[in-house]
Design an enzyme around this catalytic site. Sequence first.
Site, PDB file in Angstrom:
ATOM      1  CD  GLU A   1      -7.310  -0.553   0.648  1.00 31.00           C
ATOM      2  OE1 GLU A   1      -6.905  -1.603   1.171  1.00 31.00           O
ATOM      3  OE2 GLU A   1      -7.124   0.580   1.154  1.00 31.00           O
TER       4      GLU A   1
ATOM      5  CG  HIS B   1      -6.057  -1.743   9.279  1.00 30.93           C
ATOM      6  ND1 HIS B   1      -6.170  -0.681   8.405  1.00 30.93           N
ATOM      7  CD2 HIS B   1      -6.181  -1.216  10.511  1.00 30.93           C
ATOM      8  CE1 HIS B   1      -6.383   0.430   9.088  1.00 30.93           C
ATOM      9  NE2 HIS B   1      -6.377   0.139  10.374  1.00 30.93           N
TER      10      HIS B   1
ATOM     11  CG  HIS C   1      -8.511   4.104   0.743  1.00 28.98           C
ATOM     12  ND1 HIS C   1      -8.761   4.025   2.099  1.00 28.98           N
ATOM     13  CD2 HIS C   1      -9.701   4.462   0.177  1.00 28.98           C
ATOM     14  CE1 HIS C   1     -10.031   4.312   2.336  1.00 28.98           C
ATOM     15  NE2 HIS C   1     -10.620   4.592   1.186  1.00 28.98           N
TER      16      HIS C   1
ATOM     17  NE  ARG D   1      -9.797   8.614   3.966  1.00 29.70           N
ATOM     18  CZ  ARG D   1     -10.168   7.799   4.963  1.00 29.70           C
ATOM     19  NH1 ARG D   1      -9.533   6.658   5.150  1.00 29.70           N
ATOM     20  NH2 ARG D   1     -11.149   8.125   5.769  1.00 29.70           N
TER      21      ARG D   1
ATOM     22  N   GLY E   1       1.272  -1.385   4.233  1.00 31.93           N
ATOM     23  CA  GLY E   1       1.753  -0.122   3.694  1.00 31.93           C
ATOM     24  C   GLY E   1       2.516   0.735   4.672  1.00 31.93           C
ATOM     25  CG  HIS E   2       1.940   3.535   8.712  1.00 41.45           C
ATOM     26  ND1 HIS E   2       2.632   3.263   9.872  1.00 41.45           N
ATOM     27  CD2 HIS E   2       1.848   4.887   8.635  1.00 41.45           C
ATOM     28  CE1 HIS E   2       2.937   4.397  10.474  1.00 41.45           C
ATOM     29  NE2 HIS E   2       2.471   5.398   9.748  1.00 41.45           N
TER      30      HIS E   2
ATOM     31  CG  ASN F   1      -1.921   1.104   1.230  1.00 42.67           C
ATOM     32  OD1 ASN F   1      -1.581   2.257   0.985  1.00 42.67           O
ATOM     33  ND2 ASN F   1      -3.171   0.786   1.518  1.00 42.67           N
TER      34      ASN F   1
END
Length: 245
Positions: free
Chosen positions: A72, A193, A45, A47, A215-216, A9
Amino acid sequence: MSRILLGVNIDHIATLRQARGTSYPDPVHAAAVAEHAGADGITIHLREDRRHIIDRDVYLLAKTLKTRMNFECAVTEEMLNIACEVKPTYVCLVPEKRQEVTTEGGLDVAGQLDKITAAVSRLAANGIQVSLFIDADKTQIDAAVASGAPLIEIHTGCYADAKTADEEAKELERIREMAKYAHGKGLIVNAGHGLHYHNVKPIAAIPELYELNIGHAIVARAAIDGLATAVKDMKTLMLEGRRGE
């Protein structure tokens, strides 16, 4: 032993860019680096508030990725329109709240089954494989099956955020059981997550899991591991500039 895949991610490459409103670091460039390093797919993602990934990123990545895009998005008309235009390999439908820092929980498929089923059907008609980001819960898994989605992504946030070893073990066992249950229902099961370098191995050991989306932690590790090189390169340029080179 079945292979497990890594979806990287790159949202937080975009977060760093958006923090200063610059054109760098470019998530499109980051995706290429991640693919070269062995990523099996790239997750983004988009958003509704465009806080990190922006439309430009989505369309460029659709043209440049060598692996697969996992797109996403929330279940909204705008996002479904974009998905149907871009036609990524995967669309992962996620819950979204404007005030949240990151996605806080799984999608309530059971509570909005008609809406989710319609979205799955529309995306599938455009050749897109749909994944539903859900909690490790039988009711939600059964609803995912009923919706016609071929994939789910189990939300691992409660496992990642566990405060004690006992709590972590309990959450891990729940994920194990639900991954097996979902796999038995014919679903392809992913997870993600909050996974990082100190908690990923027990999750990766679950044989029913097909892919992990992370990702993070990867972006954070890259910032530290690459910091020495970045400082040295900047210092070299400064010294060369002072010498008139």
